[in-house]
Design a protein around this motif. Sequence first.
Motif, PDB file in Angstrom:
ATOM      1  N   GLY A 121       0.817  -1.218   0.000  1.00 49.39           N
ATOM      2  CA  GLY A 121       0.000   0.000   0.000  1.00 49.39           C
ATOM      3  C   GLY A 121       0.844   1.258   0.000  1.00 49.39           C
ATOM      4  N   LEU A 122       2.176   1.082   0.013  1.00 50.99           N
ATOM      5  CA  LEU A 122       3.100   2.216   0.021  1.00 50.99           C
ATOM      6  C   LEU A 122       3.005   3.018  -1.280  1.00 50.99           C
ATOM      7  N   ILE A 123       2.920   2.310  -2.400  1.00 52.71           N
ATOM      8  CA  ILE A 123       2.909   2.956  -3.718  1.00 52.71           C
ATOM      9  C   ILE A 123       1.485   2.991  -4.248  1.00 52.71           C
ATOM     10  N   GLY A 156      -2.325   0.594 -17.513  1.00 54.87           N
ATOM     11  CA  GLY A 156      -2.337   1.494 -18.668  1.00 54.87           C
ATOM     12  C   GLY A 156      -1.494   2.716 -18.365  1.00 54.87           C
ATOM     13  N   LYS A 157      -1.575   3.690 -19.250  1.00 55.56           N
ATOM     14  CA  LYS A 157      -0.737   4.882 -19.113  1.00 55.56           C
ATOM     15  C   LYS A 157      -1.014   5.626 -17.799  1.00 55.56           C
ATOM     16  N   LYS A 158      -2.316   5.771 -17.450  1.00 52.30           N
ATOM     17  CA  LYS A 158      -2.688   6.544 -16.264  1.00 52.30           C
ATOM     18  C   LYS A 158      -2.143   5.891 -14.986  1.00 52.30           C
ATOM     19  N   ARG A 159      -2.351   4.567 -14.850  1.00 55.24           N
ATOM     20  CA  ARG A 159      -1.881   3.872 -13.644  1.00 55.24           C
ATOM     21  C   ARG A 159      -0.347   3.885 -13.598  1.00 55.24           C
ATOM     22  N   ARG A 160       0.284   3.716 -14.769  1.00 56.00           N
ATOM     23  CA  ARG A 160       1.749   3.704 -14.808  1.00 56.00           C
ATOM     24  C   ARG A 160       2.302   5.053 -14.303  1.00 56.00           C
ATOM     25  N   GLN A 161       1.697   6.169 -14.746  1.00 54.71           N
ATOM     26  CA  GLN A 161       2.154   7.490 -14.298  1.00 54.71           C
ATOM     27  C   GLN A 161       1.926   7.669 -12.794  1.00 54.71           C
ATOM     28  N   GLU A 162       0.780   7.168 -12.327  1.00 63.71           N
ATOM     29  CA  GLU A 162       0.455   7.256 -10.896  1.00 63.71           C
ATOM     30  C   GLU A 162       1.501   6.501 -10.069  1.00 63.71           C
ATOM     31  N   ILE A 163       1.889   5.302 -10.559  1.00 62.35           N
ATOM     32  CA  ILE A 163       2.870   4.472  -9.852  1.00 62.35           C
ATOM     33  C   ILE A 163       4.217   5.194  -9.779  1.00 62.35           C
ATOM     34  N   LYS A 207       7.748  10.324  -5.061  1.00 59.06           N
ATOM     35  CA  LYS A 207       7.341  11.073  -3.868  1.00 59.06           C
ATOM     36  C   LYS A 207       7.758  10.321  -2.604  1.00 59.06           C
ATOM     37  N   GLN A 208       7.513   9.007  -2.595  1.00 63.02           N
ATOM     38  CA  GLN A 208       7.850   8.196  -1.415  1.00 63.02           C
ATOM     39  C   GLN A 208       9.350   8.234  -1.136  1.00 63.02           C
ATOM     40  N   LYS A 209      10.132   8.209  -2.233  1.00 60.39           N
ATOM     41  CA  LYS A 209      11.592   8.213  -2.087  1.00 60.39           C
ATOM     42  C   LYS A 209      12.049   9.514  -1.420  1.00 60.39           C
ATOM     43  N   ASP A 216      10.895  19.154  -3.856  1.00 57.78           N
ATOM     44  CA  ASP A 216      12.307  18.758  -3.843  1.00 57.78           C
ATOM     45  C   ASP A 216      13.205  19.749  -3.086  1.00 57.78           C
ATOM     46  N   GLU A 217      12.647  20.933  -2.755  1.00 52.96           N
ATOM     47  CA  GLU A 217      13.423  21.930  -2.006  1.00 52.96           C
ATOM     48  C   GLU A 217      13.425  21.640  -0.502  1.00 52.96           C
ATOM     49  N   ALA A 218      12.671  20.626  -0.081  1.00 48.44           N
ATOM     50  CA  ALA A 218      12.437  20.395   1.349  1.00 48.44           C
ATOM     51  C   ALA A 218      13.731  20.287   2.151  1.00 48.44           C
ATOM     52  N   MET A 219      14.686  19.473   1.676  1.00 48.96           N
ATOM     53  CA  MET A 219      15.921  19.286   2.445  1.00 48.96           C
ATOM     54  C   MET A 219      16.713  20.583   2.544  1.00 48.96           C
ATOM     55  N   ALA A 220      16.698  21.370   1.465  1.00 48.17           N
ATOM     56  CA  ALA A 220      17.421  22.651   1.470  1.00 48.17           C
ATOM     57  C   ALA A 220      16.820  23.596   2.510  1.00 48.17           C
ATOM     58  N   VAL A 221      15.484  23.649   2.582  1.00 46.89           N
ATOM     59  CA  VAL A 221      14.820  24.515   3.560  1.00 46.89           C
ATOM     60  C   VAL A 221      15.147  24.040   4.973  1.00 46.89           C
ATOM     61  N   LEU A 222      15.076  22.727   5.193  1.00 49.15           N
ATOM     62  CA  LEU A 222      15.330  22.168   6.522  1.00 49.15           C
ATOM     63  C   LEU A 222      16.725  22.539   7.030  1.00 49.15           C
ATOM     64  N   THR A 223      17.697  22.535   6.129  1.00 46.31           N
ATOM     65  CA  THR A 223      19.076  22.759   6.583  1.00 46.31           C
ATOM     66  C   THR A 223      19.487  24.235   6.551  1.00 46.31           C
ATOM     67  N   ARG A 224      18.918  25.024   5.590  1.00 45.71           N
ATOM     68  CA  ARG A 224      19.381  26.412   5.438  1.00 45.71           C
ATOM     69  C   ARG A 224      18.494  27.449   6.134  1.00 45.71           C
TER      70      ARG A 224
END
Length: 721
Positions: free
Chosen positions: A94-96, A133-140, A146-148, A176-184
């Motif tokens: 259920g993670l992905i 299909g294309k929609k599910r593949r993009q969702e995956i 995002k999970q990574k 993707d800026e999250a780590m930069a905000v957390l540290t700076r």
Amino acid sequence: MSTPSESVQLRGLVERVAYHAEDTGYCILKVLPEGAREPVSLVGKAPRVVAGEQFQADGKWESTRDYGRQFRAETLKLSRPSSIEGIERYLGSGLIEGIGPSYAKRIVEKFGSRVFDIIENESVKLEGVEGIGKKRRQEIRESWLKQKSVHNIMLFLHQHGISSARALRIHKTYGDEAMAVLTRDPYRLAQDIHGIGFRTADQIARQVGLCEDAPERLQAGLLHTLDSAAQSGHTCLPEVQLLPMAAELLQSPEIQLAESLEKLIREGKIQRHALQDTSMLYLPSLRAAEQTIARRLQELIATAPSYPVIDRTQALAKAAQETGKALAPSQEHAVCAALDHRCLIITGGPGVGKTTILRTVLTVLSWEKQKLVLAAPTGRAAKRLSESTGFEAKTMHRLLEYQGPGQWGRHRGKPLTGDVFVLDECSMIDTTLLAQFLSALPANAHLLLVGDADQLPSVGPGMVLQDLIASGKVPCVQLTEIFRQAASSRIITTAHQINRGQVPDLRPLRDADFFFLEAQEPEQIAATLTDLVQRRLPRKYGFDPVRDIQVLTPMNRGELGTQALNQRLQQALNPASEFKAELERFGITFRAGDKVIQTHNNYDKDVFNGDLGHIVSIDTDPLRVSVRFDGDRLVEYEPGELDELQLAYAMTIHKSQGSEFPCVVMPVSTQHYVLLERSLIYTGLTRARRLAILLGAPKALELAIRKQESRKRWTGLKSLL
């Protein structure tokens, strides 16, 4: 009893996550150690854990009386699985989003151990798997990326002792800026993210090496102090209060803070204004909001109404026939006042006829072909307004085409259309929302503000309705006469007594609609409350315990807070069973059949803060929770969106504003002493339509009736008017 043993290292595969608390990281896992045939229990802490992951743990074996032999991990490291069995379990957990157990099996059969690389770098190949299909593949793929990213943030937060439940929100805000905000720039978290306060941001700042007297820290502390005041309902603070409060928070000398304050004032981040010879400090947005309200209302008050000529005697007689309600002289006076002014406030407690007056005014104006626009601050209040008047009503956010924080489709440059605007439940409207509404009001509009000024003031900053009335500058009709039908209701007579500061007669009366049941200890109150909801009230009055009875309580925490009562009532009214699907997210177990409340406005899903519903189903492949809200709307939630839902067998009195329930049960305990006050009890009691039960200590009720804390707010609106 546990027996001491040598510290050892264990490696293997996580078979099942039996329990995981996202706020603390505490987890109970079923793991299969290398070389073992049977799984064992492991207890430890991890920011996030998924079935199928590989683990490495250092700790000790122990034997417990309740759980048998288990491994207590002092350190626990988790990594992506490498075995085919582990990969399949991991993907199917259920993670992905878009992958459940059956899709996981098909994907792993096709790609084997290369599956993670395929999802990340060659996801188009997933379309070769049956059903994708294309929609599910993009969702995956999107979910995987995002999970990574979220996993990295969670690890960082966990290392700094911060609740990993907030990682999703941090990721949503910064991407993707999250780590930069957390540290700076960790102090940005406190400004940008609901639920993360200055102290949490300060903790991160210390750990990334920012010193105690850093200018960024002092300025962030001053802004936080003003922001905290706003969250407590103030639009401004006296300077002589702000500096000591900030000094205590930061453990810094006031003289140092005074320099930082002047810099913030020069930069326009804080504004200083004189209010009755007192130097007041504002966040600029709140000062601008008060000025907008004052300016627009002064313009309205200064302009005569532009209604067609109406024969009032004839119109009132005809309206009485249509509505079936003949008006008393005080009500006729209120209707005429609404026709005499471009802007009018109608205020009064329960049973004084506000709804009858409003229906009459709207009926008369509809005959004159006036375009009527009705709104209220919440979905439930808008629904009640619509039902009571017979005219369509919307939430203010919907009317103003809210598009996200600070973004509105209707504003000064693109005003609303209509002739007569009605705002109901005005005690709930805060300074910023009313400013936005008034800025979007067309130049030739008429405005009716309706509400009970004695209810709790808004959750947001200001006490707008009270300030407008107290200014004496906005035309106002204050209704005090309780009409015959309402006067026979003990709910209404008791509410008015409480509002006057009188302790009501608590002796039971046969066939009354209000009772006070005495219980002293929190445990006794909670047990009696559960019995009332589950058994006694349904048996005597025929109430449905979930649909008709609402428990209201002053606070979220403690034995008599929403969290503890919701767990207790869920167990009583919707217990776990092998036939019911359930899901644990953000520290709450959601179960098919549960009563839930939406806690944020979500315009994509068309659900709003305060909307009540019940969980119809929990599907596992892919993981989805379906909730049916009032009006038969079915809304689907993905696992990451469940922080927008809470159990609603019990809710706070603040959340209940603008709503009405057949039966209200309310605990009144000295445990709630900090929050107990007159407006709170009055607001909770007046939510009940057919029956209200207060349950607790008479002393706690007396304390509440004597106290009027919510009336003490620093605002500048009254003086601006």
